[in-house]
Structures are given as structure tokens and as C-alpha cells.
Design a protein around this motif. Sequence first.
Motif, PDB file in Angstrom:
ATOM      1  N   UNK A   1       0.853  -1.184   0.000  1.00 23.77           N
ATOM      2  CA  UNK A   1       0.000   0.000   0.000  1.00 23.77           C
ATOM      3  C   UNK A   1       0.892   1.238   0.000  1.00 23.77           C
ATOM      4  N   UNK A   2       0.817   2.004  -1.080  1.00 24.75           N
ATOM      5  CA  UNK A   2       1.578   3.241  -1.211  1.00 24.75           C
ATOM      6  C   UNK A   2       0.581   4.383  -1.364  1.00 24.75           C
ATOM      7  N   UNK A   3       0.253   5.027  -0.240  1.00 20.79           N
ATOM      8  CA  UNK A   3      -0.723   6.112  -0.254  1.00 20.79           C
ATOM      9  C   UNK A   3      -0.036   7.401  -0.716  1.00 20.79           C
ATOM     10  N   UNK A   4      -0.699   8.084  -1.650  1.00 21.05           N
ATOM     11  CA  UNK A   4      -0.222   9.385  -2.103  1.00 21.05           C
ATOM     12  C   UNK A   4      -1.326  10.404  -1.865  1.00 21.05           C
ATOM     13  N   UNK A  62      -7.122   4.684  -7.113  1.00 23.01           N
ATOM     14  CA  UNK A  62      -8.340   4.626  -6.295  1.00 23.01           C
ATOM     15  C   UNK A  62      -8.307   5.706  -5.209  1.00 23.01           C
ATOM     16  N   UNK A  63      -9.353   6.549  -5.185  1.00 22.87           N
ATOM     17  CA  UNK A  63      -9.483   7.531  -4.109  1.00 22.87           C
ATOM     18  C   UNK A  63      -9.944   6.783  -2.861  1.00 22.87           C
ATOM     19  N   UNK A  64      -9.159   6.863  -1.800  1.00 19.44           N
ATOM     20  CA  UNK A  64      -9.485   6.118  -0.577  1.00 19.44           C
ATOM     21  C   UNK A  64      -9.776   7.041   0.603  1.00 19.44           C
ATOM     22  N   UNK A  91     -14.421  14.899   5.482  1.00 18.62           N
ATOM     23  CA  UNK A  91     -13.353  14.041   5.988  1.00 18.62           C
ATOM     24  C   UNK A  91     -13.908  12.613   5.989  1.00 18.62           C
ATOM     25  N   UNK A  92     -13.412  11.814   5.064  1.00 18.11           N
ATOM     26  CA  UNK A  92     -13.954  10.462   4.904  1.00 18.11           C
ATOM     27  C   UNK A  92     -12.870   9.532   4.393  1.00 18.11           C
ATOM     28  N   UNK A  93     -12.729   8.405   5.063  1.00 20.53           N
ATOM     29  CA  UNK A  93     -11.756   7.388   4.677  1.00 20.53           C
ATOM     30  C   UNK A  93     -12.510   6.079   4.457  1.00 20.53           C
ATOM     31  N   UNK A 100      -5.034   4.350   9.981  1.00 19.98           N
ATOM     32  CA  UNK A 100      -3.685   4.235   9.434  1.00 19.98           C
ATOM     33  C   UNK A 100      -2.999   5.598   9.313  1.00 19.98           C
ATOM     34  N   UNK A 101      -3.598   6.647   9.912  1.00 22.65           N
ATOM     35  CA  UNK A 101      -2.999   7.975   9.864  1.00 22.65           C
ATOM     36  C   UNK A 101      -3.379   8.798   8.642  1.00 22.65           C
ATOM     37  N   UNK A 102      -4.225   8.258   7.783  1.00 21.74           N
ATOM     38  CA  UNK A 102      -4.587   8.949   6.539  1.00 21.74           C
ATOM     39  C   UNK A 102      -5.427  10.187   6.832  1.00 21.74           C
ATOM     40  N   UNK A 103      -6.407  10.062   7.717  1.00 20.55           N
ATOM     41  CA  UNK A 103      -7.263  11.210   8.045  1.00 20.55           C
ATOM     42  C   UNK A 103      -6.444  12.336   8.670  1.00 20.55           C
ATOM     43  N   UNK A 104      -5.503  11.984   9.528  1.00 20.58           N
ATOM     44  CA  UNK A 104      -4.661  13.005  10.164  1.00 20.58           C
ATOM     45  C   UNK A 104      -3.840  13.760   9.115  1.00 20.58           C
TER      46      UNK A 104
END
Length: 150
Positions: A1-4, A62-64, A91-93, A100-104
Motif C-alpha cells: 500500500x503506497x498512499x499518495x 483509487x481515491x481512498x 473528511x472520509x476514509x 492508518x494515519x490517513x485522516x490526520x
Amino acid sequence: MKIQYRKLTQDDLPKFIKMRMAQLQEEGAEPTIDLEPNLKEYYIRHLADGTFVSWLAVDGDKIIGTSGMSFVQKPPYYSNPTGKIGLLSSMYILMDYRRKGIAKELLNKVVNEAKEYGCGTVQITASDMGVFLYTDFGFKKNNNFMQYTF
């Protein structure tokens, strides 16, 4: 998983709008009308004039995760001499990507946008799920907030 992370563009709007409607329903709103045309009109207009900005979290194509900040201005006041306010929303994940820290990270990016815009404050009506995220970030409850609904 490589979140950008990247900013929302008009090309993202169909997926962004679907995620916004899913978020509202997950938070308990009943889909009593077709909200899609209103959301589309709002986002097109406010992206164009710079009074709405959103950062997205993407995994591949994919928008996550989504975030949003609307900018409004009231007459200046002592604790906010510009009168500019950021209204945090969207704000939606996606479920599989939560905690996983994405919202922060998204929150940090849109709050920085509000600071750059010159906002003296950022406000949100937090869902039960979001309260911990926002208080950990430094948001404080304002017991004076009231609302009148037509």
C-alpha cells in the motif's frame, strides 16, 4: 500500500461526490433527495473561485480518502481579525483504510490550506467517529455554537 496525496480536480468530482454521499449516509442522513446535482454545482463553482479546496488520499488510481475546506468570511472580530473562517467537511476514509494515519494527514493538509488562505479559525461539526481525530489535532469544543434549520 503506497498512499499518495493530491488536490481534488474537476475530473475527480464524480467519485468525490459519491464518497461524500456515502459519508453523509454513514453518519445517519437519510437520502431523501437526489443530492448529486447540488453537490456537483457547489464543487464546480467553489473549486473555480478558490473558496473550496480538497486533498485526496489515493492508493494507485483509487481515491481512498477525502477532505474538504470551504472558505467564508464574516466581519472581522477580535479573535479573528480577518473574519475568514475555514469550514471543514468531507473528511472520509474508506473502511479498509481507516486507523492508518490517513485522516490526520488529510486534516493537516486542509488546515494548512486554511492558514495560507488567511483564516483565523477553522470550524467543524464533528461526527462521533471524528471527535478524537479533531481533539488530538488541537480542536476545542465551542459551546456557543447554535443552529437554526428551515
